[in-house]
Each structure stands twice: as structure tokens, then as C-alpha cells.
Motif scaffolding. Structure first.
Motif, mmCIF file in Angstrom:
data_model
loop_
_atom_site.group_PDB
_atom_site.id
_atom_site.type_symbol
_atom_site.label_atom_id
_atom_site.label_comp_id
_atom_site.label_asym_id
_atom_site.label_seq_id
_atom_site.Cartn_x
_atom_site.Cartn_y
_atom_site.Cartn_z
ATOM 1 N N PRO A 34 53.771 -75.227 -20.773
ATOM 2 C CA PRO A 34 53.574 -73.744 -20.096
ATOM 3 C C PRO A 34 52.212 -73.999 -19.210
ATOM 4 O O PRO A 34 51.873 -73.131 -18.527
ATOM 5 C CB PRO A 34 53.123 -72.962 -21.334
ATOM 6 N N LYS A 67 54.935 -65.378 -35.939
ATOM 7 C CA LYS A 67 54.882 -64.066 -35.044
ATOM 8 C C LYS A 67 54.633 -63.184 -36.257
ATOM 9 O O LYS A 67 55.514 -63.199 -37.209
ATOM 10 C CB LYS A 67 55.954 -63.763 -34.322
ATOM 11 N N MET A 68 53.648 -62.340 -35.853
ATOM 12 C CA MET A 68 53.589 -60.881 -36.748
ATOM 13 C C MET A 68 54.297 -59.697 -36.321
ATOM 14 O O MET A 68 54.116 -59.356 -35.192
ATOM 15 C CB MET A 68 52.044 -60.423 -36.882
ATOM 16 N N LEU A 101 53.448 -57.734 -32.930
ATOM 17 C CA LEU A 101 51.904 -57.275 -32.538
ATOM 18 C C LEU A 101 51.708 -57.986 -31.398
ATOM 19 O O LEU A 101 52.231 -58.963 -30.810
ATOM 20 C CB LEU A 101 51.179 -57.864 -33.830
ATOM 21 N N GLU A 102 50.777 -57.263 -30.692
ATOM 22 C CA GLU A 102 50.273 -57.699 -29.214
ATOM 23 C C GLU A 102 48.927 -58.134 -29.346
ATOM 24 O O GLU A 102 48.144 -57.783 -30.278
ATOM 25 C CB GLU A 102 50.462 -56.621 -28.343
ATOM 26 N N VAL A 103 48.697 -59.346 -28.658
ATOM 27 C CA VAL A 103 47.329 -59.891 -28.392
ATOM 28 C C VAL A 103 46.462 -58.598 -27.774
ATOM 29 O O VAL A 103 46.804 -58.057 -26.922
ATOM 30 C CB VAL A 103 47.261 -60.959 -27.426
ATOM 31 N N GLY A 104 45.324 -58.350 -28.691
ATOM 32 C CA GLY A 104 44.404 -57.530 -28.127
ATOM 33 C C GLY A 104 44.410 -56.002 -28.770
ATOM 34 O O GLY A 104 43.653 -55.294 -28.611
ATOM 35 N N ILE B 30 50.173 -67.977 -19.301
ATOM 36 C CA ILE B 30 51.330 -68.874 -19.479
ATOM 37 C C ILE B 30 51.819 -69.198 -17.974
ATOM 38 O O ILE B 30 52.896 -68.578 -17.597
ATOM 39 C CB ILE B 30 52.518 -68.264 -20.206
ATOM 40 N N ARG B 52 53.553 -59.166 -18.106
ATOM 41 C CA ARG B 52 53.767 -60.326 -18.983
ATOM 42 C C ARG B 52 54.200 -61.235 -17.974
ATOM 43 O O ARG B 52 54.311 -61.344 -16.657
ATOM 44 C CB ARG B 52 55.231 -60.102 -19.448
ATOM 45 N N GLU B 64 52.553 -63.283 -25.335
ATOM 46 C CA GLU B 64 51.463 -63.964 -25.743
ATOM 47 C C GLU B 64 51.646 -63.306 -27.519
ATOM 48 O O GLU B 64 51.522 -61.856 -27.450
ATOM 49 C CB GLU B 64 50.225 -63.490 -25.281
ATOM 50 N N ASN B 65 51.419 -64.063 -28.307
ATOM 51 C CA ASN B 65 51.680 -63.445 -29.707
ATOM 52 C C ASN B 65 50.261 -64.028 -30.537
ATOM 53 O O ASN B 65 49.779 -65.037 -30.206
ATOM 54 C CB ASN B 65 52.732 -63.932 -30.350
ATOM 55 N N PRO B 66 49.676 -62.794 -31.304
ATOM 56 C CA PRO B 66 48.444 -63.317 -32.078
ATOM 57 C C PRO B 66 48.716 -64.468 -33.087
ATOM 58 O O PRO B 66 49.916 -64.551 -33.455
ATOM 59 C CB PRO B 66 48.049 -61.955 -32.624
ATOM 60 N N GLY B 138 42.689 -62.495 -30.499
ATOM 61 C CA GLY B 138 44.231 -62.625 -31.045
ATOM 62 C C GLY B 138 44.537 -63.542 -32.118
ATOM 63 O O GLY B 138 45.285 -64.165 -32.428
#
Ligand SMILES: [Zn+2]
Ligand SMILES: [Zn+2]
Lengths: 267, 267
Positions: A34, A67-68, A101-104, B30, B52, B64-66, B138
Motif C-alpha cells: 500500500p 476490525k472493530m 469503527l472509523e479512524v478519528g 493508502i 476514501r 482505514e480501521n482503528p 486510531g
């Protein structure tokens, strides 16, 4: 290291009955870097113990992370709010409002956002209710109890309908995911006992079970935080087998969690 | 859409004092498609609301995931086990054994694994203790109480030393991360109150604070599950400002969580 032979295996003729299956070739789920776009290869980095996707050009190591999934158990007049899914997987089945859940954002913020998106309900978080890990698919569900700021809801773009269900009327035969079944069973038991706790458990799907396949899963390591000091249920392993729309049950190896077991007997 | 101009901005001359800073150009984290290796561009997909990384070739959307960080609060003889970090960030500072959750393991399994790796301690999980979300970076910390199966530990490859600390001797001036400070403060308060609960909260670092920068962070949305029914602390916002190795404190806007506030006053 290349998994390209396997990618085209679908076109090959079936093996003769006596031929053993070919050995599984590990296949990276991150085939390209990536960061730089070069192909990766699977290798065990120095100081690591697992195969990782390592970039063949820049050398970066790319990890896969669970992933959450965050969601709300919205309580109103002794009922809970469910949404009927307008999207796959599990189209047409009932779920709690929940999503990635999203980052941030915090888990509580994410759970509120999903509830607004899927049920057009503006909620206030009441309390953490459960964490349910599903290791096989790399997901952890984080569920909060919540209440509507004003008693108003309607289906969002991903829902066919939204409805408040009394606890005795929850459509257990038409729930979307094992995590939702387990959450609601724990919740009903807590409400009936007059003591709502925080629950942690692991849901081990059988290999090959899809995300909407409810027919078989194990519940392990159920721990609940309850009165006066943190106590836990016994580390447990209960094997559930569904048939004809109702739970059956039989014991698996391991310690039986009496409370959850009792819960199943009541079904 | 390209962020390439910004990537080389470090070589340009500084702006004149009166020139406003250039507008921030969103930059994908990414930049290349992990599935096909082509460049991505930032765009808002249909039915989505956020920018995205979308592949310019295959069209896949990459989220992007936490990340979940799992760890143990190992209790032994009224002491807790801390490890002094042999790796960056926060080299030389003390932490609970903790690390990233892997796909294929539960949070409880991951927390036990990290404790074995970092402190060579074979533990049994006792109870979930806390979830601490850090949205800005995150991360979600998931901390379990645990006990050693046999009272034996020693530094693993990522630790300089491991030591059991009485609660009054915890080196708060030398802890590695805000999450560890908050976890241990909540734990000490619970132990002193004779009632160990499950805690959920959000740690909001100030913009620009690094992972090992302990000087300033906010604690929001503290919810604790305790006796007989799930009650919660008030949704709270407390602003912590560290100076000269000790906590100072001042109130931020929002509801003050009395219990945590009291805790801070005791420092
Ligand atoms: Zn690369
Ligand atoms: Zn692509």
C-alpha cells in the motif's frame, strides 16, 4: 511463495478420488504494498514469529489487523430497537444498529453514528454492554446500551424497517449474526435478573461458516463484570447447534458456563 | 487530488511571515491499492460521506480501521506487573504488557500472548478491566485483569526489565503512554474503593502530541460498570496538564466526572 497457481485452480479438473488435496499455499491478503505499489511476498520478519506481507521493493511489513464493529442496544419502554437489513450479507434479517469503527472517532461515537445512519435515531450512550470477539473473521463487536434523546426512529438507507421489540418478542429465528444473538441473549438474561453487567466473550464460528451462518458457533471465555467486585463466569465452551429454527445444545469439551447454559435451556 | 507537491514541500523556502499557510491537501494514507498495486486517489464513494482511498484501476475502496491494543494488568500480592520498554516509542519508560491484536486471536488471547512475550509470564485472564479509545491515533486499548499461573516473570526481548510494583510505588512520572496512566489511576481508585469495575473512556490527545507525549490529554466519556446495575459516571471532560513530573489539573468545558476528578486531586 506465489499464490498465482492457486488463483487459477478453479479452472482445473477435479482431483481423482484417491489423490490427496494439494498442500495449502499461504496467500497474502495484501498482495501489493500500500505504500509503494510493488508486489509483496509472505515472509517471517526478523524478531517476528508469523508470516507477514513484506514488500519486495521497499521492505515494509504490512500487518492485518482485526476490525472493530461498534453498535447500540437502544432501550425504550422495556423494548429494544432492531433494524432489518437492506444490504448483504444477511439481507432481510434483523440486527442491532452497528458498523465498522472509523479512524478519528471513539467506539461510543461510532456506535451513535451507526444508530443515526441505520435507524435515524439520535442516541445518548448509557453504558458499555459487551465485547464479543470473532477471531476467525478478525472482528470484535463493541456494544453499548443507549437511549434515544427523543423517541424517534425510522429506517436509514441500509435498513428496510426499524422496530422496537419487547424482549419476549425478539425474532431470534431471523437475527442477522451470531454476535447479535449472543448480545440479545445476554441482555435478556441480565434484565430478567435485574442486574445489567458488562460481558466479554469469544464467538468461535466453525470453519466454513459464513458471517450470516447461524447454525453453529461456540461461545468461549465468557467473563462478566458484576456486583461489588469483578467476578467472572467460568471459562466456558458451549457448543450451539441450531436446527429447525430453534437452538439445540450439547456440551463441548471445557468448563460449562452455568449461567449461559441455563440461558440456552430456557430457549 | 495528488499530494505529490506536498511531499516535496520540505525542500522549499520558508514562507514570508505575512503569507498564509497553504491549504491542507488531503493525502491518502493508502497511496497504492493493496489488491492490484495501482495508485489510489481520494474520493467520496457513492453512498459514503467520507474521503476514501479509491483505486484508480480496479475501483476498490480501501478503508482505514482503528487498531486494537490488548494488554494485561497482572495482579500479584497486591502488586501489578510493569515492563520497562526496550523499544521505541517510549524507550526506557514503564508500561503494562500490551501490543497489537492479531487476526485469528481473541482480545483475551492477544493480551495473554503479549504478556508472555514481554514479561515471560504465563497468565490466566481474570476479567475485562478497561477499554480506552484514542481516536486521534486510531487506537483502542483493551485491558484485562490477569493472574500468573505460576509466580514467574522475566524481561522478554522488548523489555529492559519487569517488576512488580505496589500501588503506592507505581512510577507515574516514568510511564510510557497516557493509556497506561489512565488505566493505573482507575485501577488504584477501584482497589482503594474495594470495587473493581469495567471502565470505558476516550483519551483525546492534543493535536501534535506524540504517542509518548504525556504532557497533555483529555479524558472524555468515562463510563464505568459497577454494582447491581450498570450505572455510569457522568459524561465528563477533564483536561490534564502535566508539568514538572506531576499532574496539574484544570477543568475543561463539559460535565466533570467527580470520581475521576477526585482521583486527580489525590495525585
Ligand atoms: Zn513497498
Ligand atoms: Zn486496485
Amino acid at each position: 511463495m506465489s499464490a498465482s497457481n492457486h488463483s487459477s485452480a478453479g479452472a482445473s479438473s477435479p482431483s481423482a478420488p484417491s489423490a490427496p488435496p494439494p498442500p495449502a499455499v499461504p496467500k497474502s491478503r495484501i498482495p501489493f504494498c500500500p505504500a509503494c505499489g510493488s508486489p509483496t511476498k509472505l515472509a517471517v520478519p526478523d524478531g517476528d514469529e508469523k508470516m507477514r506481507a513484506v514488500c519486495s521493493s521497499c521492505g515494509r511489513v504490512h500487518y492485518e489487523n482485526p476490525k472493530m464493529v461498534v453498535g447500540c442496544l437502544v432501550e425504550h419502554d422495556n423494548k429494544v430497537l432492531l433494524c432489518r437489513r437492506k444490504i448483504e450479507p444477511a439481507y432481510g434479517l434483523w440486527t442491532l444498529p452497528a458498523g465498522y469503527l472509523e479512524v478519528g472517532e471513539s467506539a461510543a461515537e461510532g456506535a451513535s453514528r451507526e444508530t443515526l445512519e441505520e435507524a435515524c435515531a439520535d442516541v445518548e450512550i448509557v453504558s458499555p454492554f459487551a465485547q464479543l470477539d470473532i477471531p476467525l473473521i478478525g472482528q470484535s463487536y463493541i456494544i453499548f446500551r443507549a437511549r434515544m434523546k427523543t423517541p424517534s426512529f425510522s429506517p436509514g438507507s441500509e435498513s428496510l424497517e426499524c422496530e422496537l421489540f419487547a424482549l419476549d418478542d425478539i425474532p431470534f429465528d431471523s437475527l442477522a449474526f451470531s454476535s447479535i444473538i449472543v448480545t440479545l441473549r445476554m441482555y435478556i438474561e441480565d434484565v430478567k435478573a435485574g442486574n445489567i453487567k458488562f460481558h466479554y466473550c469469544t464467538i468461535n464460528k466453525r470453519i466454513g461458516a459464513g458471517p450470516s451462518d447461524l447454525r453453529s458457533f461456540d461461545i468461549d471465555n465468557h467473563l462478566a463484570v458484576r456486583e461489588t467486585s469483578a467476578q467472572q463466569s467460568h471459562w466456558s465452551s458451549i457448543e450451539l447447534v441450531m436446527g429447525e429454527g430453534a437452538f439445540g445444545h450439547r456440551m463441548a469439551s471445557g468448563h460449562i458456563c452455568g449461567r449461559l447454559f441455563k440461558l440456552l435451556l430456557e430457549l
